[in-house]
Design an enzyme around this catalytic site. Sequence first.
Site, PDB file in Angstrom:
ATOM      1  N   GLU A   1       2.565  -0.637   4.382  1.00 11.79           N
ATOM      2  CA  GLU A   1       2.352   0.712   3.862  1.00 11.79           C
ATOM      3  C   GLU A   1       3.693   1.359   3.570  1.00 11.79           C
ATOM      4  OE1 GLU A   1      -0.470   2.344   3.247  1.00 11.79           O
ATOM      5  OE2 GLU A   1      -2.018   1.326   4.435  1.00 11.79           O
TER       6      GLU A   1
ATOM      7  N   ASP B   1      -3.372   2.297  -5.052  1.00  4.19           N
ATOM      8  CA  ASP B   1      -2.019   2.253  -4.495  1.00  4.19           C
ATOM      9  C   ASP B   1      -1.367   0.875  -4.644  1.00  4.19           C
ATOM     10  OD1 ASP B   1      -4.081   1.648  -2.466  1.00  4.19           O
ATOM     11  OD2 ASP B   1      -2.464   1.525  -1.013  1.00  4.19           O
TER      12      ASP B   1
ATOM     13  N   HIS C   1       0.843  -1.190   0.000  1.00  2.00           N
ATOM     14  CA  HIS C   1       0.000   0.000   0.000  1.00  2.00           C
ATOM     15  C   HIS C   1       0.884   1.247   0.000  1.00  2.00           C
ATOM     16  CE1 HIS C   1      -3.501  -2.253   1.878  1.00  2.00           C
ATOM     17  NE2 HIS C   1      -2.517  -2.970   2.388  1.00  2.00           N
TER      18      HIS C   1
ATOM     19  N   HIS D   1      -2.366  -3.059  -3.440  1.00  2.00           N
ATOM     20  CA  HIS D   1      -3.717  -2.851  -2.920  1.00  2.00           C
ATOM     21  C   HIS D   1      -4.699  -2.748  -4.080  1.00  2.00           C
ATOM     22  CE1 HIS D   1      -6.335  -0.479   0.194  1.00  2.00           C
ATOM     23  NE2 HIS D   1      -6.791  -1.680  -0.025  1.00  2.00           N
TER      24      HIS D   1
END
Length: 178
Positions: free
Chosen positions: A115, A164, A33, A154
């Site tokens: 992330e 993303d 992500h 993602h």
Amino acid sequence: MQIKQHRLTGVKWLGSQFYNQRPNDEISLLVIHCISLPEGCYGLPHIDELFCGKLDCSADPSFNDLQGLEVSAHLLIERDGGVTQYVDFDKRAWHAGVSGFEGRKGCNDFAIGIELEGTDYSEYTEQQYQSLIKVSQLLLRHYPKLTKQRIVAHSDIAPGRKTDPGDHFDWSSYLKAL
């Protein structure tokens, strides 16, 4: 850095309250992500605050939609390559939302979410790639159901809803380095 008791050693730990038990012990998907708060602003404490339920949504107008949001990831990799872990890998972090992979819904049940501090339209740093490669190699060795073919964006598991980590993410170099 290594994995001990489903947690990376040698990284910052900030335990999130936004997780629960996986329905089984399966860890077989890695989801990449990106996030920045506010969008395009880096090095601020807001991502940590969001994942730990402490974000002051009045701090920036763009945070209004985040009021009451309960979300987390297993890891964040910052622009300088620093890594923060929020949820143990054997727990279900709340990162994928409505999602599906190979006919299975609810990817949070069997995925690890990482992330990258960034945006869908910006380049990622070399330090981020180096940390992501190192962490991914550890995860691939530690969780045998994870494979290079089971590392996705993602946007792959939530098409039309998410974009993303974006077009600037260098999938070829990343996967080749694993």
